[in-house]
Design a protein around this motif. Structure first.
Motif, short mmCIF file in Angstrom:
data_model
loop_
_atom_site.label_atom_id
_atom_site.label_comp_id
_atom_site.label_asym_id
_atom_site.label_seq_id
_atom_site.Cartn_x
_atom_site.Cartn_y
_atom_site.Cartn_z
N LYS A 129 0.83 -1.19 0.00
CA LYS A 129 0.00 0.00 0.00
C LYS A 129 0.88 1.26 0.00
N ILE A 130 0.46 2.26 -0.77
CA ILE A 130 1.11 3.57 -0.65
C ILE A 130 0.28 4.38 0.33
N ILE A 131 0.89 4.79 1.43
CA ILE A 131 0.14 5.50 2.47
C ILE A 131 0.02 6.98 2.15
N SER A 132 1.14 7.59 1.80
CA SER A 132 1.10 9.01 1.43
C SER A 132 2.33 9.36 0.60
N ILE A 133 2.26 10.54 -0.04
CA ILE A 133 3.38 10.98 -0.88
C ILE A 133 3.74 12.42 -0.52
N LYS A 134 5.02 12.68 -0.26
CA LYS A 134 5.47 14.06 -0.07
C LYS A 134 6.05 14.50 -1.40
N LYS A 135 5.22 15.18 -2.19
CA LYS A 135 5.61 15.50 -3.57
C LYS A 135 6.81 16.44 -3.67
N ASP A 136 6.94 17.33 -2.66
CA ASP A 136 8.02 18.32 -2.76
C ASP A 136 9.39 17.73 -2.42
N VAL A 137 9.42 16.55 -1.76
CA VAL A 137 10.73 15.98 -1.39
C VAL A 137 10.93 14.55 -1.90
N ASP A 138 10.08 14.13 -2.82
CA ASP A 138 10.23 12.83 -3.51
C ASP A 138 10.12 11.62 -2.57
N GLN A 139 9.43 11.78 -1.42
CA GLN A 139 9.35 10.66 -0.49
C GLN A 139 7.96 10.01 -0.51
N VAL A 140 7.95 8.67 -0.48
CA VAL A 140 6.71 7.92 -0.56
C VAL A 140 6.60 7.01 0.66
N LYS A 141 5.60 7.27 1.50
CA LYS A 141 5.41 6.44 2.69
C LYS A 141 4.62 5.20 2.26
N VAL A 142 5.15 4.03 2.62
CA VAL A 142 4.54 2.78 2.11
C VAL A 142 4.42 1.72 3.20
N LYS A 143 3.58 0.74 2.88
CA LYS A 143 3.60 -0.53 3.59
C LYS A 143 4.20 -1.47 2.55
N ALA A 144 5.44 -1.90 2.77
CA ALA A 144 6.12 -2.67 1.73
C ALA A 144 7.25 -3.50 2.33
N LYS A 145 7.75 -4.41 1.52
CA LYS A 145 8.92 -5.19 1.93
C LYS A 145 9.93 -5.17 0.80
N ALA A 146 11.22 -5.32 1.19
CA ALA A 146 12.28 -5.32 0.18
C ALA A 146 13.39 -6.26 0.61
N ILE A 147 14.21 -6.62 -0.35
CA ILE A 147 15.35 -7.51 -0.09
C ILE A 147 16.64 -6.77 -0.35
N LEU A 148 17.61 -6.98 0.57
CA LEU A 148 18.97 -6.51 0.29
C LEU A 148 19.81 -7.75 -0.01
N PHE A 149 20.55 -7.71 -1.09
CA PHE A 149 21.42 -8.83 -1.44
C PHE A 149 22.69 -8.81 -0.59
N GLU A 150 23.46 -9.89 -0.68
CA GLU A 150 24.71 -9.99 0.10
C GLU A 150 25.65 -8.83 -0.23
N SER A 151 25.68 -8.41 -1.50
CA SER A 151 26.57 -7.32 -1.90
C SER A 151 25.95 -5.94 -1.63
N GLY A 152 24.71 -5.94 -1.18
CA GLY A 152 23.99 -4.66 -1.00
C GLY A 152 24.44 -3.91 0.24
N ILE A 153 24.86 -2.67 0.06
CA ILE A 153 25.30 -1.91 1.22
C ILE A 153 24.13 -1.16 1.86
N TYR A 154 24.29 -0.86 3.12
CA TYR A 154 23.25 -0.19 3.89
C TYR A 154 23.92 0.62 4.99
N SER A 155 23.14 1.47 5.64
CA SER A 155 23.69 2.21 6.77
C SER A 155 22.67 2.13 7.89
N LYS A 156 23.13 1.85 9.11
CA LYS A 156 22.19 1.89 10.24
C LYS A 156 21.80 3.35 10.43
N LEU A 157 20.55 3.60 10.70
CA LEU A 157 20.13 5.00 10.82
C LEU A 157 20.70 5.60 12.10
#
Ligand code: NAP
Length: 346
Positions: A129-157
Motif C-alpha cells: 500500500k502507498i500510504i502518502s506521498i510528499k511531492k516536494d521531497v520525492d518521499q513515498v510512505k509505504v507498507k512494503a517489503k524489500a530484499i537486500l542482497f549480500e553485496s547490497g550496502i546499507y547504513s544503520k540509521l
C-alpha cells in the motif's frame, strides 16, 4: 534455506544471465528468503529526483496518478526502476529477517532500522500500500517489503537525526564524497543545481577542499533558491542561470572567471539537456562530474568531441568509500545546512 548468489542473480526473472539492475523483471516473492538475503519492512521510499520529476510530469502533478504509476512499475518489474530515466532511489525500514549465511557476518540484527545504500532500480520490492506521498521531497510512505542482497550496502540509521532527514541525504551521499576527491586546493568549482539536496552538500565539500584560494560558484535556476543558497554562505558566488542554455552558462562563467573557466564542474540537476553547458563551463583538461541521473552518455561524449573539448568526464557512481559518514558529518558540522534540511526534508 535456498542458496543465493552474492549479487542477487538468483532473483532475476528476465532476461536470464543479467544482474538485477539491468534486469527487466526480478522476483519479489518473499515467502521464503534465500540464505544470503536481508528482508526489510520498508517505511519510506526516497524516489530518485530525476525519476520523481519525470513521474510527476507524466501524472500532471496528480497524487493519485503518481501512486498509480509507481505501483504499476513495481508490479511489472518487481522493483522501482523508472523505465524512462532508468534510475531508482533508496529506502528506509526495519530488518525483519537475516539469511543464515550472513549470521555473524553483519553488524546487524532483526529490529535494526536501516537505510539502503543501493539503488531501488535493483532492489526486489513488494508494495502492499502507498500510504502518502510528499511531492516536494520525492518521499513515498509505504507498507512494503524489500530484499537486500549480500553485496547490497546499507547504513544503520543514526540516532542523532530524524529518519526522514537521514533518508534524504543518504540518497545522494555519493556526491559530496566524490567531490572531496575531485576538488583540490585553489580550484575554481562550478556546481549546477547548487540549491538542491546533493548540490548544497557538494558546494559545502567543494569549498572545504578548494580553500580560501579557491572559488565555488553555485548555479541555481530560480530567484527563491538564489536567496536560499546565498543565505547558507557556502559559495563565493551564486548566480541564476538555466543550465539547459549552454551558451549563456559558458559566457557567464567565462566573464566571472576572467576567461579561465572552471577546474571542476559538478552537475546535480534533475532535468535533461545540461551536458553541453557543463562541458563548456569547464577548462581544457578540467573535470566534469555528472552526478545527475538525467545525464546522457551519448550527448556528453559526442558533445565534447563536437566542440573539441578535452575534459575528463566522471560518471556519478552512487558509491564511494565512507560516503554515508562523510555526508552525515556535514549535517553534524554545519548547523545552517542541517536546519535547512530539517525544514525541507524531515
Ligand atoms: P534536487 O534536490 O531535486 O535538486 C535538483 C536541482 O536541479 C535543483 O537545485 C534545481 O535548481 C536544479 N535545476 C532544475 N532545473 C534547472 C535548470 N533548468 N537550470 C539549472 N538548475 C536546474 O535533486 P537531488 O536529489 O540533489 O538529485 C540531483 C541529481 O542527482 C538528480 O538527477 C538525481 O537523479 C541524481 N542522483 C544521482 C545519484 C547517483 O548515484 N549518481 C544518486 C541520487 C541522485 P532550482 O531549485 O534552483 O531550480
Amino acid at each position: 534455506m535456498k542458496k543465493g548468489n552474492k549479487y542477487g542473480t538468483h532473483r532475476v526473472i528476465e532476461p536470464k544471465g543479467v544482474l538485477p539492475q539491468p534486469a527487466v523483471k526480478v522476483d519479489n516473492d518473499f515467502t521464503e528468503i534465500y540464505d544470503n538475503e536481508i528482508l526489510v519492512d520498508v517505511d519510506i521510499l526516497n524516489i530518485d529526483s530525476a525519476s520523481f520529476t519525470q513521474i510527476k510530469e507524466q501524472a500532471d502533478g496528480d497524487t493519485d496518478k503518481i501512486k498509480e504509476i509507481i505501483l504499476e512499475i513495481v508490479s511489472k518489474q518487481g522493483k522501482m526502476k523508472n523505465p524512462v530515466t532508468g534510475s531508482g532511489g533508496m529506502f528506509i525500514g526495519t530488518v525483519l529477517k537475516i539469511g543464515e549465511a550472513l549470521e555473524g557476518k553483519r553488524d546487524l540484527k532483526v529490529g535494526d532500522k536501516i537505510a539502503s545504500l543501493v539503488s531501488l532500480s535493483l532492489t526486489p520490492l513488494k508494495i502492499e500500500k502507498i500510504i502518502s506521498i510528499k511531492k516536494d521531497v520525492d518521499q513515498v510512505k509505504v507498507k512494503a517489503k524489500a530484499i537486500l542482497f549480500e553485496s547490497g550496502i546499507y547504513s544503520k540509521l543514526p540516532d542523532d537525526m530524524p529518519d526522514a532527514l537521514s533518508l534524504a541525504v543518504l540518497d545522494v551521499c555519493g556526491a559530496p564524497a566524490q567531490t572531496a576527491r575531485l576538488v583540490k586546493s585553489g580550484d575554481t568549482v562550478v556546481v549546477i543545481g547548487a540549491s538542491g539536496k546533493s548540490g548544497v552538500l557538494c558546494c559545502y565539500e567543494a569549498k572545504r577542499r578548494a580553500g580560501i584560494n579557491g572559488r565555488v560558484i553555485g548555479i541555481v535556476s530560480r530567484d527563491e533558491t538564489l536567496k536560499t543558497l546565498k543565505a547558507l554562505d557556502i559559495c563565493d558566488d551564486v548566480i541564476k542561470l538555466d543550465a539547459t542554455d549552454a551558451i549563456s552558462c559558458y559566457e557567464e562563467i567565462l566573464k566571472l572567471t576572467n576567461g579561465e573557466l572552471a577546474d571542476v564542474v559538478i552537475n546535480n540537476v534533475n532535468i535533461q539537456n545540461t551536458e553541453m553547458g557543463s562541458i563548456l563551463m569547464c577548462k581544457e583538461r578540467g573535470v566534469v562530474y555528472f552526478f545527475s541521473m538525467a545525464t546522457s552518455f551519448t550527448k556528453a561524449a559526442l558533445g565534447a568531441e563536437g566542440i573539441g573539448k578535452d575534459v575528463d568526464m566522471i560518471v556519478g557512481n552512487g558509491y564511494a568509500l565512507d560516503h554515508a559518514e562523510i555526508t552525515l558529518n556535514i549535517l553534524r558540522e554545519d548547523k545552517t545546512i542541517r536546519d535547512l534540511y530539517e525544514r525541507l526534508y524531515a
